[in-house]
Enzyme design. Structure first.
Site, PDB file in Angstrom:
ATOM      1  N   THR A   1       0.922  -1.101   0.010  1.00 38.51           N
ATOM      2  CA  THR A   1      -0.058   0.066  -0.008  1.00 38.51           C
ATOM      3  C   THR A   1       0.978   1.138   0.056  1.00 38.51           C
ATOM      4  O   THR A   1       2.039   1.085   0.708  1.00 38.51           O
ATOM      5  CB  THR A   1      -0.859   0.104   1.250  1.00 38.51           C
ATOM      6  OG1 THR A   1      -1.817  -0.952   1.108  1.00 38.51           O
ATOM      7  CG2 THR A   1      -1.504   1.398   1.544  1.00 38.51           C
TER       8      THR A   1
ATOM      9  N   ARG B   1     -15.462  -6.371   0.624  1.00 37.45           N
ATOM     10  CA  ARG B   1     -14.600  -5.714   1.580  1.00 37.45           C
ATOM     11  C   ARG B   1     -13.817  -4.533   1.240  1.00 37.45           C
ATOM     12  O   ARG B   1     -13.122  -4.291   0.340  1.00 37.45           O
ATOM     13  CB  ARG B   1     -13.395  -6.666   1.985  1.00 37.45           C
ATOM     14  CG  ARG B   1     -12.620  -6.537   3.088  1.00 37.45           C
ATOM     15  CD  ARG B   1     -11.322  -5.855   2.620  1.00 37.45           C
ATOM     16  NE  ARG B   1     -10.359  -5.555   3.894  1.00 37.45           N
ATOM     17  CZ  ARG B   1      -9.459  -5.134   3.844  1.00 37.45           C
ATOM     18  NH1 ARG B   1      -8.912  -4.478   2.787  1.00 37.45           N
ATOM     19  NH2 ARG B   1      -8.731  -4.842   4.870  1.00 37.45           N
TER      20      ARG B   1
ATOM     21  N   ASP C   1      -8.972   0.326   5.545  1.00 37.93           N
ATOM     22  CA  ASP C   1      -9.004   1.650   6.082  1.00 37.93           C
ATOM     23  C   ASP C   1      -8.659   2.618   5.278  1.00 37.93           C
ATOM     24  O   ASP C   1      -8.552   3.917   5.321  1.00 37.93           O
ATOM     25  CB  ASP C   1      -7.849   1.599   7.266  1.00 37.93           C
ATOM     26  CG  ASP C   1      -6.337   1.000   6.764  1.00 37.93           C
ATOM     27  OD1 ASP C   1      -6.431   0.132   5.968  1.00 37.93           O
ATOM     28  OD2 ASP C   1      -5.538   2.017   7.335  1.00 37.93           O
TER      29      ASP C   1
HETATM   30  N1  ASP Z   1      -4.461  -1.120   5.007  1.00 41.63           N
HETATM   31  C1  ASP Z   1      -4.636  -1.889   3.635  1.00 41.63           C
HETATM   32  C2  ASP Z   1      -6.236  -2.551   3.785  1.00 41.63           C
HETATM   33  O1  ASP Z   1      -6.557  -3.054   4.784  1.00 41.63           O
HETATM   34  C3  ASP Z   1      -3.710  -2.872   3.328  1.00 41.63           C
HETATM   35  C4  ASP Z   1      -2.347  -2.382   3.591  1.00 41.63           C
HETATM   36  O2  ASP Z   1      -1.858  -1.372   3.833  1.00 41.63           O
HETATM   37  O3  ASP Z   1      -1.493  -3.379   3.388  1.00 41.63           O
HETATM   38  O4  ASP Z   1      -6.753  -2.779   2.852  1.00 41.63           O
END
Ligand code: ASP
Length: 367
Positions: free
Chosen positions: A200, A228, A231
């Site tokens: 991310t 889904r 955050d």
């Molecule tokens: N926070 C991101 C999510 O839950 C995934 C990540 O940061 O790796 O979609």
């Protein structure tokens, strides 16, 4: 005595963002800062090849340089983070834009958000595809819609109507991401074990005018289904910016970041801590014979220390860990600090400031 403390606290409440620079007209000398991330997770030296290490550092370096240059030239924090995140979205090494992870149905559902701390304006998109750079779509929602968050087909339509560059569904996919989802579907590896936490991307910055901005972009979790949403597109959880406190972008197990409201929580603690810290500092000022303070500390000359900022960020990440979540955040403050906090083995990250600080790191034991 109470009068003096009141003066200090009143100064805080009327002050907007603390200006790190005393002379606003001297743009040349004004402070700026930027921090970026490219995901957090079980990033150990034995899991990353020399080639990957080199590529990731190079990509983070280019992104950091792009944002720094914009800030150095007096550009806005919101423009700096937009350009920085676009670079990381276009790089297949990260889980955002090209290179995004695949869902259970082998599709891409991308999430992104952006926030401007100068006016608390924000834009976010969830479960989108078709747009080459999701951060531009989040920005368009912020700038050109009366809403904060759009999702799915409607958001895709908004993107086309606003003339954002479109790509075919296969644009995002890489052989690496395809293998990841195939391994998950073949039950060779569980969703919890797949390295979904790599990649991310996010950026936070303070510009020379003292304005803050934050943005985050992701493909989410490998094998996600049922629509889904994590955050990253949620203002207050994965992204937050407020000139009065900080700018935050998060990465990690999204469900936990949502439950703690991590990005807003850190900013709120900084905002609340500041007037208390000023009042405490005022108590240390000598008094004259009549018992009055010889000097009233003004908000514009007061900043939270590097240690205090780091402690606040670490405290929230520790709470995240206690809840069962893992990951990290990057921060920028109105006083020019830029840094990170994470509870994972590593986090792809970088930071640069007008004071000459510059680093790109991967593992937990690096600066
Ligand atoms: N926070 C991101 C999510 O839950 C995934 C990540 O940061 O790796 O979609």
């Amino acid at each position: 005595m109470f009068k003096a403390i009141f003066a200090a606290v009143a100064a805080v409440s009327v002050g907007s963002a603390a200006l790190a620079q005393s002379d606003e007209s001297d743009l040349e000398d004004a402070r700026w800062s930027i921090a970026i991330h490219g995901g957090a997770g079980t990033i150990n030296r034995d899991k990353i090849t020399t080639e990957q290490d080199k590529n990731i550092r190079a990509a983070l370096g280019i992104a950091l340089e792009t944002g720094s240059q914009i800030l150095k030239e007096g550009g806005s924090a919101i423009d700096a983070i937009t350009a920085t995140i676009m670079i990381l979205e276009n790089d297949p090494n990260f889980n955002a834009g090209k290179g995004a992870v695949l869902t259970w149905d082998k599709t891409n559902e991308l999430d992104s958000s952006i926030m401007d701390g100068s006016d608390l304006s924000a834009g976010a998109v969830a479960g989108i595809n078709g747009t080459k750079n999701p951060i531009l779509l989040a920005r368009a929602v912020k700038d050109h819609s009366p809403h904060v968050m759009l999702s799915g087909a409607g958001a895709n339509q908004f993107s086309r109507e606003h003339g954002l560059e479109q790509v075919t569904p296969d644009y995002y996919t890489t052989p690496y991401r395809l293998k990841q989802i195939e391994d998950v579907l073949a039950k060779k590896v569980s969703i919890a074990d797949v390295d979904y936490k790599f990649g991310t991307v996010g950026a936070v910055a303070m510009d020379k005018d003292g304005h803050m901005a934050a943005g985050t972009s992701t493909g989410g979790m490998t094998g996600k289904r049922w629509g889904r949403i994590g955050d990253s597109p949620i203002i207050g959880a994965g992204t937050y910016a407020d000139d009065r406190s900080c700018a935050i972008s998060a990465t990690g197990s999204g469900e936990y970041f949502i439950r703690l409201g991590v990005a807003h929580e850190i900013c709120a603690r900084i905002r609340m801590r500041w007037p208390i810290a000023i009042a405490e500092a005022q108590l240390a000022v000598p008094k004259d014979e009549a018992g009055n303070y010889t000097y009233a500390i003004h908000a514009s000359e007061f900043q939270l220390s590097d240690e205090e900022i780091q402690q606040i960020a670490d405290d929230v990440i520790a709470e995240l860990g206690e809840l069962g979540g893992d990951g990290g955040i990057i921060y920028a403050t109105p006083w020019g600090q830029a840094g990170y906090s994470f509870n994972t083995a590593g986090m792809y990250r970088g930071r640069a400031t007008s004071e000459g600080e510059r680093s790109v790191s991967i593992y937990g034991d690096e600066e």
